[in-house]
Design a protein around this motif. Sequence first.
Motif, PDB file in Angstrom:
ATOM      1  N   PHE A 128       0.838  -1.194   0.000  1.00  0.00           N
ATOM      2  CA  PHE A 128       0.000   0.000   0.000  1.00  0.00           C
ATOM      3  C   PHE A 128       0.872   1.243   0.000  1.00  0.00           C
ATOM      4  O   PHE A 128       0.715   2.130  -0.845  1.00  0.00           O
ATOM      5  N   LEU A 129       1.804   1.330   0.919  1.00  0.00           N
ATOM      6  CA  LEU A 129       2.770   2.417   0.988  1.00  0.00           C
ATOM      7  C   LEU A 129       4.107   1.832   1.418  1.00  0.00           C
ATOM      8  O   LEU A 129       4.151   0.982   2.318  1.00  0.00           O
ATOM      9  N   GLN A 130       5.189   2.299   0.801  1.00  0.00           N
ATOM     10  CA  GLN A 130       6.507   1.775   1.136  1.00  0.00           C
ATOM     11  C   GLN A 130       7.516   2.906   1.266  1.00  0.00           C
ATOM     12  O   GLN A 130       7.526   3.853   0.464  1.00  0.00           O
ATOM     13  N   GLU A 131       8.361   2.803   2.268  1.00  0.00           N
ATOM     14  CA  GLU A 131       9.446   3.745   2.466  1.00  0.00           C
ATOM     15  C   GLU A 131      10.294   3.860   1.194  1.00  0.00           C
ATOM     16  O   GLU A 131      10.503   2.895   0.463  1.00  0.00           O
ATOM     17  N   GLY A 132      10.769   5.083   0.932  1.00  0.00           N
ATOM     18  CA  GLY A 132      11.647   5.310  -0.209  1.00  0.00           C
ATOM     19  C   GLY A 132      10.929   5.551  -1.510  1.00  0.00           C
ATOM     20  O   GLY A 132      11.573   5.746  -2.550  1.00  0.00           O
ATOM     21  N   HIS A 133       9.569   5.571  -1.472  1.00  0.00           N
ATOM     22  CA  HIS A 133       8.784   5.797  -2.683  1.00  0.00           C
ATOM     23  C   HIS A 133       7.937   7.058  -2.521  1.00  0.00           C
ATOM     24  O   HIS A 133       7.677   7.499  -1.402  1.00  0.00           O
ATOM     25  N   PRO A 134       7.520   7.664  -3.618  1.00  0.00           N
ATOM     26  CA  PRO A 134       6.794   8.936  -3.538  1.00  0.00           C
ATOM     27  C   PRO A 134       5.560   8.860  -2.654  1.00  0.00           C
ATOM     28  O   PRO A 134       4.865   7.835  -2.613  1.00  0.00           O
ATOM     29  N   VAL A 135       5.318   9.947  -1.950  1.00  0.00           N
ATOM     30  CA  VAL A 135       4.122  10.042  -1.111  1.00  0.00           C
ATOM     31  C   VAL A 135       2.934  10.337  -2.008  1.00  0.00           C
ATOM     32  O   VAL A 135       2.888  11.391  -2.653  1.00  0.00           O
ATOM     33  N   PRO A 136       1.957   9.459  -2.103  1.00  0.00           N
ATOM     34  CA  PRO A 136       0.800   9.729  -2.967  1.00  0.00           C
ATOM     35  C   PRO A 136       0.030  10.935  -2.464  1.00  0.00           C
ATOM     36  O   PRO A 136      -0.223  11.087  -1.267  1.00  0.00           O
ATOM     37  N   GLY A 137      -0.313  11.817  -3.368  1.00  0.00           N
ATOM     38  CA  GLY A 137      -1.048  13.018  -3.003  1.00  0.00           C
ATOM     39  C   GLY A 137      -0.168  14.200  -2.679  1.00  0.00           C
ATOM     40  O   GLY A 137      -0.668  15.323  -2.526  1.00  0.00           O
ATOM     41  N   ALA A 138       1.166  13.986  -2.550  1.00  0.00           N
ATOM     42  CA  ALA A 138       2.066  15.092  -2.237  1.00  0.00           C
ATOM     43  C   ALA A 138       2.262  15.976  -3.463  1.00  0.00           C
ATOM     44  O   ALA A 138       2.246  15.501  -4.598  1.00  0.00           O
ATOM     45  N   THR A 139       2.456  17.259  -3.238  1.00  0.00           N
ATOM     46  CA  THR A 139       2.641  18.197  -4.349  1.00  0.00           C
ATOM     47  C   THR A 139       4.065  18.179  -4.888  1.00  0.00           C
ATOM     48  O   THR A 139       4.289  18.481  -6.051  1.00  0.00           O
ATOM     49  N   ALA A 140       5.037  17.828  -4.026  1.00  0.00           N
ATOM     50  CA  ALA A 140       6.436  17.806  -4.459  1.00  0.00           C
ATOM     51  C   ALA A 140       6.844  16.375  -4.794  1.00  0.00           C
ATOM     52  O   ALA A 140       6.795  15.496  -3.920  1.00  0.00           O
ATOM     53  N   PRO A 141       7.235  16.090  -6.037  1.00  0.00           N
ATOM     54  CA  PRO A 141       7.589  14.718  -6.419  1.00  0.00           C
ATOM     55  C   PRO A 141       8.823  14.189  -5.709  1.00  0.00           C
ATOM     56  O   PRO A 141       9.062  12.988  -5.694  1.00  0.00           O
ATOM     57  N   THR A 142       9.600  15.082  -5.106  1.00  0.00           N
ATOM     58  CA  THR A 142      10.806  14.648  -4.395  1.00  0.00           C
ATOM     59  C   THR A 142      10.499  14.117  -2.999  1.00  0.00           C
ATOM     60  O   THR A 142      11.381  13.546  -2.349  1.00  0.00           O
ATOM     61  N   GLU A 143       9.274  14.319  -2.518  1.00  0.00           N
ATOM     62  CA  GLU A 143       8.924  13.870  -1.177  1.00  0.00           C
ATOM     63  C   GLU A 143       8.671  12.363  -1.181  1.00  0.00           C
ATOM     64  O   GLU A 143       7.765  11.869  -1.858  1.00  0.00           O
ATOM     65  N   LEU A 144       9.463  11.648  -0.390  1.00  0.00           N
ATOM     66  CA  LEU A 144       9.376  10.195  -0.299  1.00  0.00           C
ATOM     67  C   LEU A 144       8.926   9.794   1.101  1.00  0.00           C
ATOM     68  O   LEU A 144       9.173  10.501   2.085  1.00  0.00           O
TER      69      LEU A 144
END
Length: 558
Positions: A128-144
Motif C-alpha cells: 500500500f505504501l513503502q518507504e523510499g517511494h513517492p508520497v501519494p497526493g504530495a505536491t512535491a515529487p521529491t517527497e518520499l
Amino acid sequence: HASAREPAGPSHAAIAASPNQIPEMCMTSRLPTSATLTAAALLAACGLAHAGEPVLEVIYTKIPTHPTSIVPGARDLAGNPVETRFRAFEDFILSPDGSRWALRGRNQLGTDLETMVLMGSGTSGDMFLQEGHPVPGATAPTELVDFFGSGFGRFNDLNQFALSLRTRGGASATAQKIVVWDGANFSIPFQQGSLLVGLIDVATNPSGDETFGNSVGSIHLLNDGRIGSQDSTIGNIHTSRRPALFYDNVAFMQANVTTVADLDGIGIVTLDGFTGNGFYTSPDGAQYVALASIVADASIDDVLVNEGRVVIQQGFPVAPGHPAIVNTIVTAFVTSNGDWYARGTIAGGGVWAVRNGEVLAATGDPILPGSTEHWGSTFLALTANRNGDWVLIGTTDNPDPGRDTVAVLNGEMIIAREGDGVDLDGNGILDDDVFIGRGNNTLSAFEPDDVAISPDRTVYFIANIRDGAGNDLNSDPAFGAPQALLRLVLGGGEPPCPADWDGNGTVNSTDISAFLTAWLDSLNNQDLNADFDGNGTVNSSDISAFLTAWLDAVQNGC
C-alpha cells in the motif's frame, strides 16, 4: 480424540484431558504438560483436524524458508519489483465491516526501504505504501515516504483509511503529513505547518497563529471525511496549552482550557494533558474516548473521558462497587456501534478490562464461567466488533508457562491458547510443527494490542510461533520476536445488515446519504463498491435495490 468441550462450540473451546487419555498414535508428538488443554492442541499433537473445525490459518510469517514470509508487492528504489522477506509486524487494523485490513511492518531491504504498510482482505494483501517511494497526493515529487506514525491509522465505515507519516526529500517544515485513501485516490488534507483554528494561547501570546507540529497522532477517519487527531507538538503556542485534540484543523479539546464533568457527573474538572494515540471516535462521530489527565494530585490525575465526562479515574474503583482500584489506564477505543472499551492495571497489582463502564474481566476472575483457571497479572490485548463481540488476550494462573496465555471470546470460549498448533501450509491439517509461543516460554506468546474481530467473528491476531522442539521460527537474521499474522474463522456472528450502509448498527436516513455518496463515487471511479444488486454494474437499479432493502429494514428489521 477427546470430545468433551467447555462450553459447546468450536474446537478451540477448553476441554479437560490428560496425556493418558490421548490415543497412543498421538503420544509421539510433543504434548503440553498442563491438565487443561484445548482441542486445537490435541489435534495439533495428532496432526489432524476434524472436518469443519476452525484452525489457526497463517497469513504471513517471518520463516525465511517459507513462502508466507515473502512481502507482496515490494519494490526497490527504482520502483522495480523485488523479492524480500518480512522482518517485523508492528500494527494490524481491521475495517469495521471486516472486509479490509492494514498491516504495518518492516522488510529486509535495508534502512532506505524497510518500513511499509500492506492493505489486504482475508488471507492476502499487497503493498500500500513503502518507504523510499513517492508520497501519494504530495505536491512535491521529491517527497518520499520515510516512516509511519507510531499510532497506526483507522478505517471508517466506508472502508476509507487515514494515517500519518513522515517524509524525506522535501521541506523539513512540512515533513509530517496526514494521508487519506478514499478507496481509489490519495489526498493530504493537512500537514506539519498547517494553520489550526480554535486554540487559546496564554494571554501574553497571540491566538490564531498555531500550526500542526511534527508528531500528530491518534489519526482516525470519520464517515463525513473529518479526521480526528492528537498533537503534542503544536507550533506557536505556550507549552502549557498543548497538547490538544482536533477534528481536521479545528480544536476539540485543549490542555488547561477544556473542562469536563467529573467521575460523579456533578463537579467540573480541567484537563491538562492528553495521551498520545489515546483519542478515538466512532466513525459516525457520535461517541469518542480520550485518555487524558486532569488538574489534580498526581496519584489520581489519569482519566478516561467519554462524551464530556470522566468515566474512569486513577485511584478510584474501575466500576462502581468493584474492588479493583485503577492504577493506570493503558488503552481505550470505541467501536462503530458506539460501545467504548478500556483496559488497564490495578493498584497493588493485576489488570482490568471494561466495556461501557462494566467490568468484563479482572485478575482473579475465572477465564470462563465456572472455570478453575483464572485471569493472571497481564492483559495483552482487547478488541471488539460492532455487534458487541469482544476478544480478550491475557495470562492466567495455569501452572504450565507454555500454556498460560489465552484468547477468550465474549468471556465464554477459549479461541486460542499458547501451545496451540498452527496450519502453516493451509491444508486444514495441523501437521506443520508450528505452535503459538516462544522457545523460552516465559516470553510473550501474543503481541500486545494486535488483535481484531470482524462482525462475522473472524479473528485476526499477531502471535509468536515456535516449532515442537522449542525453536523460535524467526527471520534470518533474527529480528525481534518470531511473529506471524494469523486468522481464525469462528463463524456464528451476526452478519451486518445490508441496509446499514454506514455500519453504525442503526438503519436510518444517514444510510441513504452514505449509499448515494458511495454510488456516485463508484460511477466516478468505475469501481463496484456500490453494486448493491450484485449484477456487476453500478447503475440506477442499485439505488432501487438499496432503497427497497432500506425500507424493509426500517419496517421489519434486518
